[in-house]
Design a protein around this motif. Structure first.
Motif, PDB file in Angstrom:
ATOM      1  N   THR A 122       9.454  36.150   1.240  1.00 58.76           N
ATOM      2  CA  THR A 122      10.002  37.008   0.186  1.00 58.76           C
ATOM      3  C   THR A 122      11.177  36.328  -0.514  1.00 58.76           C
ATOM      4  O   THR A 122      11.359  36.510  -1.716  1.00 58.76           O
ATOM      5  N   ALA A 123      11.953  35.550   0.235  1.00 55.36           N
ATOM      6  CA  ALA A 123      13.077  34.835  -0.377  1.00 55.36           C
ATOM      7  C   ALA A 123      12.573  33.820  -1.395  1.00 55.36           C
ATOM      8  O   ALA A 123      13.172  33.644  -2.464  1.00 55.36           O
ATOM      9  N   THR A 124      11.458  33.180  -1.089  1.00 52.21           N
ATOM     10  CA  THR A 124      10.887  32.195  -2.006  1.00 52.21           C
ATOM     11  C   THR A 124      10.325  32.875  -3.247  1.00 52.21           C
ATOM     12  O   THR A 124      10.486  32.363  -4.367  1.00 52.21           O
ATOM     13  N   ILE A 125       9.684  34.008  -3.073  1.00 49.75           N
ATOM     14  CA  ILE A 125       9.167  34.755  -4.231  1.00 49.75           C
ATOM     15  C   ILE A 125      10.327  35.156  -5.140  1.00 49.75           C
ATOM     16  O   ILE A 125      10.239  35.034  -6.365  1.00 49.75           O
ATOM     17  N   ALA A 126      11.415  35.641  -4.527  1.00 53.99           N
ATOM     18  CA  ALA A 126      12.592  36.008  -5.310  1.00 53.99           C
ATOM     19  C   ALA A 126      13.137  34.800  -6.062  1.00 53.99           C
ATOM     20  O   ALA A 126      13.482  34.900  -7.247  1.00 53.99           O
ATOM     21  N   LEU A 127      13.200  33.656  -5.396  1.00 49.67           N
ATOM     22  CA  LEU A 127      13.706  32.435  -6.024  1.00 49.67           C
ATOM     23  C   LEU A 127      12.853  32.036  -7.223  1.00 49.67           C
ATOM     24  O   LEU A 127      13.378  31.734  -8.296  1.00 49.67           O
ATOM     25  N   LEU A 164      10.004  41.504 -23.453  1.00 47.63           N
ATOM     26  CA  LEU A 164       9.235  42.309 -22.508  1.00 47.63           C
ATOM     27  C   LEU A 164       8.933  41.499 -21.248  1.00 47.63           C
ATOM     28  O   LEU A 164       9.093  41.997 -20.123  1.00 47.63           O
ATOM     29  N   ALA A 165       8.530  40.250 -21.416  1.00 50.46           N
ATOM     30  CA  ALA A 165       8.276  39.388 -20.259  1.00 50.46           C
ATOM     31  C   ALA A 165       9.555  39.221 -19.440  1.00 50.46           C
ATOM     32  O   ALA A 165       9.515  39.268 -18.199  1.00 50.46           O
ATOM     33  N   HIS A 166      10.666  39.032 -20.119  1.00 53.44           N
ATOM     34  CA  HIS A 166      11.953  38.874 -19.436  1.00 53.44           C
ATOM     35  C   HIS A 166      12.272  40.119 -18.600  1.00 53.44           C
ATOM     36  O   HIS A 166      12.715  40.010 -17.448  1.00 53.44           O
ATOM     37  N   ALA A 167      12.018  41.277 -19.168  1.00 55.87           N
ATOM     38  CA  ALA A 167      12.295  42.525 -18.449  1.00 55.87           C
ATOM     39  C   ALA A 167      11.318  42.740 -17.296  1.00 55.87           C
ATOM     40  O   ALA A 167      11.710  43.233 -16.237  1.00 55.87           O
ATOM     41  N   TRP A 168      10.072  42.364 -17.479  1.00 54.65           N
ATOM     42  CA  TRP A 168       9.074  42.587 -16.434  1.00 54.65           C
ATOM     43  C   TRP A 168       9.193  41.597 -15.284  1.00 54.65           C
ATOM     44  O   TRP A 168       8.758  41.890 -14.173  1.00 54.65           O
ATOM     45  N   ILE A 169       9.743  40.428 -15.533  1.00 59.55           N
ATOM     46  CA  ILE A 169       9.914  39.447 -14.458  1.00 59.55           C
ATOM     47  C   ILE A 169      11.096  39.840 -13.559  1.00 59.55           C
ATOM     48  O   ILE A 169      11.119  39.481 -12.384  1.00 59.55           O
ATOM     49  N   ALA A 170      12.042  40.585 -14.093  1.00 61.10           N
ATOM     50  CA  ALA A 170      13.234  40.953 -13.321  1.00 61.10           C
ATOM     51  C   ALA A 170      12.892  41.598 -11.975  1.00 61.10           C
ATOM     52  O   ALA A 170      13.463  41.204 -10.948  1.00 61.10           O
ATOM     53  N   PRO A 171      11.983  42.557 -11.906  1.00 60.81           N
ATOM     54  CA  PRO A 171      11.649  43.126 -10.592  1.00 60.81           C
ATOM     55  C   PRO A 171      10.977  42.134  -9.649  1.00 60.81           C
ATOM     56  O   PRO A 171      11.026  42.302  -8.433  1.00 60.81           O
ATOM     57  N   VAL A 172      10.350  41.098 -10.215  1.00 59.29           N
ATOM     58  CA  VAL A 172       9.717  40.071  -9.381  1.00 59.29           C
ATOM     59  C   VAL A 172      10.776  39.332  -8.564  1.00 59.29           C
ATOM     60  O   VAL A 172      10.498  38.843  -7.470  1.00 59.29           O
ATOM     61  N   ALA A 173      11.977  39.255  -9.091  1.00 60.80           N
ATOM     62  CA  ALA A 173      13.081  38.676  -8.324  1.00 60.80           C
ATOM     63  C   ALA A 173      13.809  39.747  -7.512  1.00 60.80           C
ATOM     64  O   ALA A 173      14.157  39.515  -6.356  1.00 60.80           O
ATOM     65  N   TRP A 174      14.018  40.920  -8.102  1.00 60.59           N
ATOM     66  CA  TRP A 174      14.876  41.929  -7.471  1.00 60.59           C
ATOM     67  C   TRP A 174      14.296  42.489  -6.175  1.00 60.59           C
ATOM     68  O   TRP A 174      14.979  42.521  -5.150  1.00 60.59           O
ATOM     69  N   PHE A 175      13.052  42.953  -6.216  1.00 62.98           N
ATOM     70  CA  PHE A 175      12.476  43.568  -5.020  1.00 62.98           C
ATOM     71  C   PHE A 175      12.316  42.585  -3.859  1.00 62.98           C
ATOM     72  O   PHE A 175      12.704  42.904  -2.732  1.00 62.98           O
ATOM     73  N   PRO A 176      11.772  41.391  -4.084  1.00 68.30           N
ATOM     74  CA  PRO A 176      11.721  40.443  -2.967  1.00 68.30           C
ATOM     75  C   PRO A 176      13.115  40.050  -2.456  1.00 68.30           C
ATOM     76  O   PRO A 176      13.293  39.820  -1.255  1.00 68.30           O
ATOM     77  N   ALA A 177      14.100  39.988  -3.351  1.00 74.51           N
ATOM     78  CA  ALA A 177      15.460  39.679  -2.911  1.00 74.51           C
ATOM     79  C   ALA A 177      15.987  40.791  -2.008  1.00 74.51           C
ATOM     80  O   ALA A 177      16.616  40.523  -0.978  1.00 74.51           O
ATOM     81  N   LEU A 178      15.726  42.021  -2.381  1.00 75.68           N
ATOM     82  CA  LEU A 178      16.135  43.152  -1.535  1.00 75.68           C
ATOM     83  C   LEU A 178      15.455  43.062  -0.175  1.00 75.68           C
ATOM     84  O   LEU A 178      16.115  43.171   0.862  1.00 75.68           O
ATOM     85  N   PHE A 179      14.150  42.840  -0.167  1.00 73.22           N
ATOM     86  CA  PHE A 179      13.422  42.763   1.096  1.00 73.22           C
ATOM     87  C   PHE A 179      13.916  41.590   1.949  1.00 73.22           C
ATOM     88  O   PHE A 179      14.082  41.727   3.158  1.00 73.22           O
ATOM     89  N   ALA A 180      14.153  40.454   1.322  1.00 73.04           N
ATOM     90  CA  ALA A 180      14.652  39.283   2.069  1.00 73.04           C
ATOM     91  C   ALA A 180      16.029  39.552   2.650  1.00 73.04           C
ATOM     92  O   ALA A 180      16.312  39.149   3.794  1.00 73.04           O
ATOM     93  N   ALA A 181      16.883  40.223   1.901  1.00 76.73           N
ATOM     94  CA  ALA A 181      18.223  40.547   2.413  1.00 76.73           C
ATOM     95  C   ALA A 181      18.127  41.507   3.592  1.00 76.73           C
ATOM     96  O   ALA A 181      18.817  41.335   4.604  1.00 76.73           O
ATOM     97  N   VAL A 182      17.258  42.495   3.498  1.00 69.53           N
ATOM     98  CA  VAL A 182      17.084  43.447   4.590  1.00 69.53           C
ATOM     99  C   VAL A 182      16.520  42.730   5.821  1.00 69.53           C
ATOM    100  O   VAL A 182      17.015  42.909   6.939  1.00 69.53           O
ATOM    101  N   ILE A 183      15.514  41.919   5.615  1.00 70.68           N
ATOM    102  CA  ILE A 183      14.889  41.199   6.729  1.00 70.68           C
ATOM    103  C   ILE A 183      15.891  40.251   7.407  1.00 70.68           C
ATOM    104  O   ILE A 183      15.884  40.096   8.619  1.00 70.68           O
ATOM    105  N   SER A 184      16.765  39.656   6.601  1.00 75.81           N
ATOM    106  CA  SER A 184      17.715  38.682   7.165  1.00 75.81           C
ATOM    107  C   SER A 184      18.822  39.344   7.983  1.00 75.81           C
ATOM    108  O   SER A 184      19.502  38.673   8.754  1.00 75.81           O
ATOM    109  N   SER A 185      19.002  40.641   7.793  1.00 72.22           N
ATOM    110  CA  SER A 185      20.115  41.350   8.475  1.00 72.22           C
ATOM    111  C   SER A 185      19.811  41.655   9.920  1.00 72.22           C
ATOM    112  O   SER A 185      18.757  41.800  10.353  1.00 72.22           O
TER     113      SER A 185
END
Length: 130
Positions: A2-7, A109-130
Motif C-alpha cells: 500500500t505504501a508503494t501504491i501511495a508513492l 479532473l485527472a488531478h483530482a481523481w488521482i488524489a485518492p489513489v495516493a490518500w487511501f493507500p497512504a492512510l492504510f499504510a500508516a495504519v498498518i505501520s502502527s
C-alpha cells in the motif's frame, strides 16, 4: 504494497499538477498563492513518505499522511475558490458545483481523481505501520 501504491499515486499526481501549473504560467495567468502552498505540501509530504518507506518508522508515515491531507485540503480550496471567482452569483453548495464544472476539464479532473489513489493507500499504510 500500500505504501508503494501511495508513492506511485503521489508522484503521478505531482506530475499532473506540475503540468497544470506550467500551463497557467505559460498563459501568464495569475497563480494564487495557495497554489504554491499546494505544491510545497505535495513535495514535503512526499519527502516524509519516502523517508517512511526507507526507514519504516510509523511516525514518518503519519506525518507524511497528515501533510498529504493538508495538501488535498489546499487543492479542494483552490478548486472551490476558482469556481466561486468564475461564478460569483451562483447559488448552491460551491464544492459540488465546482466538482460538476471540473467534469468538463480533463486534466484538472485527472488531478483530482488521482488524489485518492495516493490518500487511501497512504492512510492504510500508516495504519498498518502502527
Amino acid at each position: 504494497m500500500t505504501a508503494t501504491i501511495a508513492l506511485v499515486g503521489w508522484v503521478l499526481n505531482i506530475g499532473v499538477g506540475l503540468v497544470l501549473l506550467l500551463r497557467l504560467l505559460r498563459a501568464r495567468r495569475h497563480v494564487p498563492p495557495l497554489a504554491y502552498f499546494h505544491l510545497v505540501t505535495a513535495f514535503v509530504g512526499l519527502g516524509f513518505w519516502i523517508a517512511f518507506m526507507a526507514a519504516g518508522a510509523s511516525a514518518l508515515a503519519w506525518i507524511g499522511f497528515a501533510v498529504l491531507t493538508l495538501h488535498n485540503t489546499f487543492g479542494d480550496m483552490l478548486m472551490v475558490r476558482g469556481w466561486r471567482k468564475r461564478n460569483p452569483d451562483a447559488t448552491g453548495i460551491a464544492y459540488f458545483q465546482a466538482v460538476k464544472w471540473m467534469l468538463k476539464r480533463p486534466l484538472p479532473l485527472a488531478h483530482a481523481w488521482i488524489a485518492p489513489v495516493a490518500w487511501f493507500p497512504a492512510l492504510f499504510a500508516a495504519v498498518i505501520s502502527s
